[in-house]
Design an enzyme around this catalytic site. Structure first.
Site, PDB file in Angstrom:
ATOM      1  N   ASN A  62     -17.310 -13.625  -9.826  1.00  0.00           N
ATOM      2  CA  ASN A  62     -16.265 -12.602  -9.890  1.00  0.00           C
ATOM      3  C   ASN A  62     -15.320 -12.848  -8.725  1.00  0.00           C
ATOM      4  O   ASN A  62     -15.656 -12.544  -7.586  1.00  0.00           O
ATOM      5  CB  ASN A  62     -16.907 -11.207  -9.794  1.00  0.00           C
ATOM      6  CG  ASN A  62     -15.866 -10.098  -9.715  1.00  0.00           C
ATOM      7  OD1 ASN A  62     -14.698 -10.322 -10.029  1.00  0.00           O
ATOM      8  ND2 ASN A  62     -16.291  -8.915  -9.312  1.00  0.00           N
ATOM      9  N   TRP A  63     -14.165 -13.414  -9.049  1.00  0.00           N
ATOM     10  CA  TRP A  63     -13.213 -13.740  -7.972  1.00  0.00           C
ATOM     11  C   TRP A  63     -12.562 -12.494  -7.386  1.00  0.00           C
ATOM     12  O   TRP A  63     -11.896 -12.563  -6.362  1.00  0.00           O
ATOM     13  CB  TRP A  63     -12.115 -14.656  -8.516  1.00  0.00           C
ATOM     14  CG  TRP A  63     -12.540 -16.061  -8.840  1.00  0.00           C
ATOM     15  CD1 TRP A  63     -13.821 -16.550  -8.891  1.00  0.00           C
ATOM     16  CD2 TRP A  63     -11.677 -17.160  -9.146  1.00  0.00           C
ATOM     17  NE1 TRP A  63     -13.794 -17.880  -9.226  1.00  0.00           N
ATOM     18  CE2 TRP A  63     -12.488 -18.285  -9.382  1.00  0.00           C
ATOM     19  CE3 TRP A  63     -10.292 -17.303  -9.255  1.00  0.00           C
ATOM     20  CZ2 TRP A  63     -11.967 -19.538  -9.717  1.00  0.00           C
ATOM     21  CZ3 TRP A  63      -9.764 -18.550  -9.598  1.00  0.00           C
ATOM     22  CH2 TRP A  63     -10.599 -19.656  -9.816  1.00  0.00           C
ATOM     23  N   LYS A  64     -12.698 -11.373  -8.053  1.00  0.00           N
ATOM     24  CA  LYS A  64     -12.016 -10.134  -7.665  1.00  0.00           C
ATOM     25  C   LYS A  64     -10.510 -10.406  -7.504  1.00  0.00           C
ATOM     26  O   LYS A  64      -9.989 -11.294  -8.190  1.00  0.00           O
ATOM     27  CB  LYS A  64     -12.621  -9.549  -6.378  1.00  0.00           C
ATOM     28  CG  LYS A  64     -14.147  -9.471  -6.425  1.00  0.00           C
ATOM     29  CD  LYS A  64     -14.728  -8.578  -5.370  1.00  0.00           C
ATOM     30  CE  LYS A  64     -16.232  -8.758  -5.341  1.00  0.00           C
ATOM     31  NZ  LYS A  64     -16.927  -7.627  -4.776  1.00  0.00           N
ATOM     32  N   HIS A  67     -17.255  -2.527 -13.473  1.00  0.00           N
ATOM     33  CA  HIS A  67     -17.636  -2.946 -12.116  1.00  0.00           C
ATOM     34  C   HIS A  67     -17.563  -1.722 -11.192  1.00  0.00           C
ATOM     35  O   HIS A  67     -16.690  -0.863 -11.360  1.00  0.00           O
ATOM     36  CB  HIS A  67     -16.703  -4.060 -11.629  1.00  0.00           C
ATOM     37  CG  HIS A  67     -17.187  -4.718 -10.375  1.00  0.00           C
ATOM     38  ND1 HIS A  67     -17.022  -4.146  -9.134  1.00  0.00           N
ATOM     39  CD2 HIS A  67     -17.860  -5.877 -10.173  1.00  0.00           C
ATOM     40  CE1 HIS A  67     -17.569  -4.934  -8.215  1.00  0.00           C
ATOM     41  NE2 HIS A  67     -18.087  -5.991  -8.821  1.00  0.00           N
ATOM     42  N   GLU A  72     -16.393  -1.350  -8.357  1.00  0.00           N
ATOM     43  CA  GLU A  72     -15.090  -1.165  -7.700  1.00  0.00           C
ATOM     44  C   GLU A  72     -14.111  -0.459  -8.650  1.00  0.00           C
ATOM     45  O   GLU A  72     -13.254   0.308  -8.206  1.00  0.00           O
ATOM     46  CB  GLU A  72     -14.548  -2.533  -7.229  1.00  0.00           C
ATOM     47  CG  GLU A  72     -15.337  -3.038  -6.021  1.00  0.00           C
ATOM     48  CD  GLU A  72     -15.385  -4.538  -5.861  1.00  0.00           C
ATOM     49  OE1 GLU A  72     -14.600  -5.263  -6.496  1.00  0.00           O
ATOM     50  OE2 GLU A  72     -16.251  -5.009  -5.085  1.00  0.00           O
ATOM     51  N   GLU A 102     -26.094  -4.058 -10.448  1.00  0.00           N
ATOM     52  CA  GLU A 102     -25.417  -4.273  -9.173  1.00  0.00           C
ATOM     53  C   GLU A 102     -25.545  -3.026  -8.301  1.00  0.00           C
ATOM     54  O   GLU A 102     -24.730  -2.096  -8.424  1.00  0.00           O
ATOM     55  CB  GLU A 102     -23.936  -4.565  -9.408  1.00  0.00           C
ATOM     56  CG  GLU A 102     -23.679  -5.840 -10.190  1.00  0.00           C
ATOM     57  CD  GLU A 102     -22.401  -6.499  -9.724  1.00  0.00           C
ATOM     58  OE1 GLU A 102     -22.471  -7.651  -9.286  1.00  0.00           O
ATOM     59  OE2 GLU A 102     -21.343  -5.852  -9.765  1.00  0.00           O
ATOM     60  N   GLY A 159     -20.802  -6.939  -1.587  1.00  0.00           N
ATOM     61  CA  GLY A 159     -19.871  -7.291  -0.518  1.00  0.00           C
ATOM     62  C   GLY A 159     -20.332  -6.897   0.875  1.00  0.00           C
ATOM     63  O   GLY A 159     -19.551  -6.925   1.820  1.00  0.00           O
ATOM     64  N   SER A 176     -24.272  -9.459  -3.029  1.00  0.00           N
ATOM     65  CA  SER A 176     -24.464 -10.381  -1.898  1.00  0.00           C
ATOM     66  C   SER A 176     -25.388 -11.557  -2.220  1.00  0.00           C
ATOM     67  O   SER A 176     -26.188 -11.989  -1.380  1.00  0.00           O
ATOM     68  CB  SER A 176     -24.958  -9.617  -0.658  1.00  0.00           C
ATOM     69  OG  SER A 176     -23.980  -8.678  -0.254  1.00  0.00           O
ATOM     70  N   GLY A 190     -19.919 -12.285  -6.277  1.00  0.00           N
ATOM     71  CA  GLY A 190     -18.562 -12.045  -5.800  1.00  0.00           C
ATOM     72  C   GLY A 190     -18.156 -13.040  -4.733  1.00  0.00           C
ATOM     73  O   GLY A 190     -17.717 -14.159  -5.020  1.00  0.00           O
ATOM     74  N   GLY A 191     -18.332 -12.646  -3.470  1.00  0.00           N
ATOM     75  CA  GLY A 191     -17.863 -13.452  -2.338  1.00  0.00           C
ATOM     76  C   GLY A 191     -18.264 -14.919  -2.401  1.00  0.00           C
ATOM     77  O   GLY A 191     -17.438 -15.809  -2.128  1.00  0.00           O
TER      78      GLY A 191
HETATM   79  C1  PEP Z   1     -19.511  -8.451  -7.325  1.00  0.00           C
HETATM   80  O1  PEP Z   1     -18.321  -8.577  -7.107  1.00  0.00           O
HETATM   81  O2  PEP Z   1     -19.908  -8.082  -8.422  1.00  0.00           O
HETATM   82  C2  PEP Z   1     -20.451  -8.758  -6.253  1.00  0.00           C
HETATM   83  C3  PEP Z   1     -21.737  -8.669  -6.505  1.00  0.00           C
HETATM   84  O3  PEP Z   1     -19.917  -9.113  -5.037  1.00  0.00           O
HETATM   85  P1  PEP Z   1     -20.702  -9.798  -3.819  1.00  0.00           P
HETATM   86  O4  PEP Z   1     -21.471 -10.959  -4.399  1.00  0.00           O
HETATM   87  O5  PEP Z   1     -19.640 -10.235  -2.886  1.00  0.00           O
HETATM   88  O6  PEP Z   1     -21.637  -8.788  -3.252  1.00  0.00           O
END
Ligand code: PEP
Length: 248
Positions: A9-11, A94, A96, A166, A172, A212, A233-234
């Site tokens: 997930n590039w966000k 998601h 967010e 999640e 994050g 994470s 994500g990251g």
């Molecule tokens: C996400 O964006 O769904 C996510 C899990 O982010 P991260 O891996 O950065 O925690």
């Protein structure tokens, strides 16, 4: 046997030039032999990323969609539009989006049903906040979000969706759920699906963990029996993402 799936997930990250360079790097380094791989990228990059990845097994997904097919919804993108671009995956609900854009469980369900109708694979996100976990409500929150999200789906629909567990406190933050915490909730999700839609649906649905995930913890998380991969994500916009995909 469920094949693992790793979705990045590039966000809201990477400008056009960076997205182009990064996708080219991923095309060279990511090995799709053992896991399905999806890059969920900003809408504006969908066409470019898809064309760079043409001829590979890496798939492209969106990070959101509207539940209506078209209409006066300025700034929105519909599932029908994604389907017309042959974008196979879309993240729905998601945390967010739930937090910053006030997406409700009802909207998540409408979007997921529309995604299925359009032939897209929805990656439906559910998970508890830190406060909910600390007050012992993880299971009840996840049960409720799941029940809303899959309302009106048939057993066959369930085999076409992906559920991403999640925990909001792990997204994050660098604070990953332990493999036991993640497994326990993914197993609960599978049990709930078995109760509502039967054994075959439960056996076939892919359930991801997200929060994470990194090259360091991917192996232990993805080796758990009810965790079929990750929503990342990251770590998905780093050159080391191939280490998350090839976690073994
Ligand atoms: C996400 O964006 O769904 C996510 C899990 O982010 P991260 O891996 O950065 O925690």
């Amino acid at each position: 046997m469920r094949k693992k799936l790793i979705a990045g997930n590039w966000k809201m990250n990477l400008n056009a030039k960076m997205a182009e360079q990064f996708t080219k790097l991923m095309k060279e380094t990511v090995n799709t032999d053992t896991a399905d791989v999806v890059f969920c990228v900003p809408f504006v990059h969908l066409g470019m990323v898809k064309s760079i990845l043409a001829g590979t097994n890496i798939k492209v997904g969106a990070q959101n969609m509207h539940y209506a097919s078209n209409g006066a919804y300025t700034g929105e993108i519909s599932g029908q539009m994604l389907a017309s671009m042959e974008i196979p995956y879309v993240i729905i609900g998601h945390s967010e989006r739930r937090e910053y854009f006030k997406e409700s469980d009802t909207e998540v369900n409408l979007k997921a049903l529309t995604a299925l109708k359009e032939g897209l694979t929805p990656i439906i996100c559910i998970g508890e906040t830190s406060k909910q976990r600390k007050s012992g409500r993880t299971f009840s929150v996840v049960r409720k979000q799941l029940a809303f999200a899959i309302d009106e789906m048939t057993a066959e629909d369930i085999t076409k969706i992906i559920v991403a567990y999640e925990p909001v406190w792990a997204i994050g933050t660098g604070e990953t759920a332990t493999k036991e915490q993640a497994e326990e909730v993914c197993a609960l999700i599978r049990d709930e699906i078995k109760a509502s839609h039967g054994q075959t649906a439960a056996d076939n649905v892919r359930i991801l963990y997200g929060g994470s995930v990194s090259p360091e913890n991917a192996n232990e998380l993805f080796s758990m029996p009810n965790i079929d991969g990750g929503l990342v994500g990251g770590a998905s916009i780093k050159s080391t993402f191939e280490k998350v995909v090839n976690f073994e």
